[in-house]
Design an enzyme around this catalytic site. Sequence first.
Site, mmCIF file in Angstrom:
data_model
loop_
_atom_site.group_PDB
_atom_site.id
_atom_site.type_symbol
_atom_site.label_atom_id
_atom_site.label_comp_id
_atom_site.label_asym_id
_atom_site.label_seq_id
_atom_site.Cartn_x
_atom_site.Cartn_y
_atom_site.Cartn_z
ATOM 1 C CD1 TRP A 39 -32.835 -12.024 74.234
ATOM 2 C CD2 TRP A 39 -33.070 -12.864 72.157
ATOM 3 N NE1 TRP A 39 -32.215 -11.160 73.353
ATOM 4 C CE2 TRP A 39 -32.358 -11.642 72.068
ATOM 5 C CE3 TRP A 39 -33.331 -13.562 70.976
ATOM 6 C CZ2 TRP A 39 -31.913 -11.113 70.859
ATOM 7 C CZ3 TRP A 39 -32.889 -13.031 69.770
ATOM 8 C CH2 TRP A 39 -32.185 -11.823 69.727
ATOM 9 C CD GLU A 82 -27.805 -6.439 64.406
ATOM 10 O OE1 GLU A 82 -26.842 -7.143 64.734
ATOM 11 O OE2 GLU A 82 -28.225 -5.485 65.090
ATOM 12 C CD GLU A 120 -24.391 -7.143 68.258
ATOM 13 O OE1 GLU A 120 -25.146 -7.158 67.263
ATOM 14 O OE2 GLU A 120 -24.430 -6.245 69.114
ATOM 15 C CG HIS A 123 -28.845 -8.832 67.498
ATOM 16 N ND1 HIS A 123 -28.066 -7.776 67.909
ATOM 17 C CD2 HIS A 123 -29.243 -9.465 68.640
ATOM 18 C CE1 HIS A 123 -28.004 -7.764 69.229
ATOM 19 N NE2 HIS A 123 -28.698 -8.780 69.691
ATOM 20 C CD GLU A 173 -22.889 -2.736 70.087
ATOM 21 O OE1 GLU A 173 -24.110 -2.935 70.053
ATOM 22 O OE2 GLU A 173 -22.067 -3.581 69.716
ATOM 23 C CB THR A 176 -27.387 -0.878 66.412
ATOM 24 O OG1 THR A 176 -26.492 -0.964 67.500
ATOM 25 C CG2 THR A 176 -26.612 -0.926 65.138
ATOM 26 C CG ASP A 205 -29.102 -8.822 73.125
ATOM 27 O OD1 ASP A 205 -29.461 -9.006 74.303
ATOM 28 O OD2 ASP A 205 -29.056 -9.728 72.265
ATOM 29 C CD GLU A 206 -27.576 -4.057 68.857
ATOM 30 O OE1 GLU A 206 -26.415 -4.063 69.289
ATOM 31 O OE2 GLU A 206 -27.903 -4.615 67.780
ATOM 32 C CG HIS A 209 -23.743 -5.659 73.053
ATOM 33 N ND1 HIS A 209 -24.215 -6.280 71.922
ATOM 34 C CD2 HIS A 209 -23.693 -6.630 74.010
ATOM 35 C CE1 HIS A 209 -24.439 -7.574 72.182
ATOM 36 N NE2 HIS A 209 -24.123 -7.795 73.437
HETATM 37 FE FE LIG Z 1 -24.617 -4.319 68.470
HETATM 38 FE FE LIG Z 2 -26.886 -6.181 66.811
#
Ligand SMILES: [Fe+2]
Ligand SMILES: [Fe+2]
Length: 340
Positions: A39, A82, A120, A123, A173, A176, A205-206, A209
């Site tokens: 995305w 971020e 990242e 974000h 991670e 967040t 995403d976090e 990660h």
């Molecule tokens: Fe992150």
């Molecule tokens: Fe992030």
Amino acid sequence: MNAQNEIQVTSHQLEVVKSMEGFVGEHLDSLLMKVEESWQPSDYLPDLTAENWIEQLTDFRKSAAALSDEVLVVLVGDMVTEEALPTYQTWLNRLQGVTDQTGASPSPWAQWSRGWTSEENRHGDLLNKYLYLTGRVDMRSVETTIHHLINNGFDPHTENDPYLGFVYTSFQERATKISHRNVGVLAKRAGEDHLHKICCMIAGDEARHEKAYKLFMAKIFELDPAKAVLAFAKMMKSKIAMPAMLMDDGKDKKLYSKFSLVAQKVGVYTAKDYAEIIGTLVSDWKVEGLTGISGASAKAQEYLCGLSERYLKLAERMSFSGVEKFSWLYDREIALTTIG
Ligand SMILES: [Fe+2]
Ligand SMILES: [Fe+2]
């Protein structure tokens, strides 16, 4: 590089990290998204090139008007965190054995580091544009905070040691992920579906990660359990500092702690979450079942196994009160009372 930091990492540790290159390489495809399949921020923002852009923007701003000041503060704090990504990439590249030697190195560690950074980067980009378009916050004050934060830097006390570094990132991670997910829940509750979707995408995403860093650290636990458990305990003893703790709007020296209290108040990231994360890492890395370790490592194992419970008890006793102003909100006041 600091000579004292050089001697923190042993040659055995460097060998372990080096020996993991193949392992990291094998997992890169599942831990990072292909750019073509990722995305991008504009997928979640009004299309200003569309003929009906005014209508899109008006609808967008109408639903953002439902967000409370508390949600705006936690969202700004998360966005500022971020946006200090240059600090984190610099930090990641200082971890010994993980360094991207040329800036475009094909080594698996360097590919991870650049892949992680590029994911990242979206974000802060998305949250920044979102907040700008809502017209709800003082963008100049927010931008000044980002400027100061990157200028101030951040020392997570990981001493350029990859073991300490991957304990830190595993924790961070997950933290967040929790924070973005909970802002999304609050947005949904307020009827703001754009922000709900945005936070879900970022939290996704976090989560990936988190999985990656926990996997790297799990491998280190497998290859070097005695040192891995020591690193985990050392990070917990020095406490996990949040990456935006040196945020500063140029006026308010207590800005970070005020932001943290708002996050605690609305349940976005709490002392209970901190305790829960410790418990998750202890269980994911099977710390309790580690065998064949002795001395300081065995002591570290014992310390870690009871730690989440101790933090949970502390979290239950936590209370605060007062009223604080935020320059991000044109000095509007927020009551900082413990809820629950
Ligand atoms: Fe992150
Ligand atoms: Fe992030």
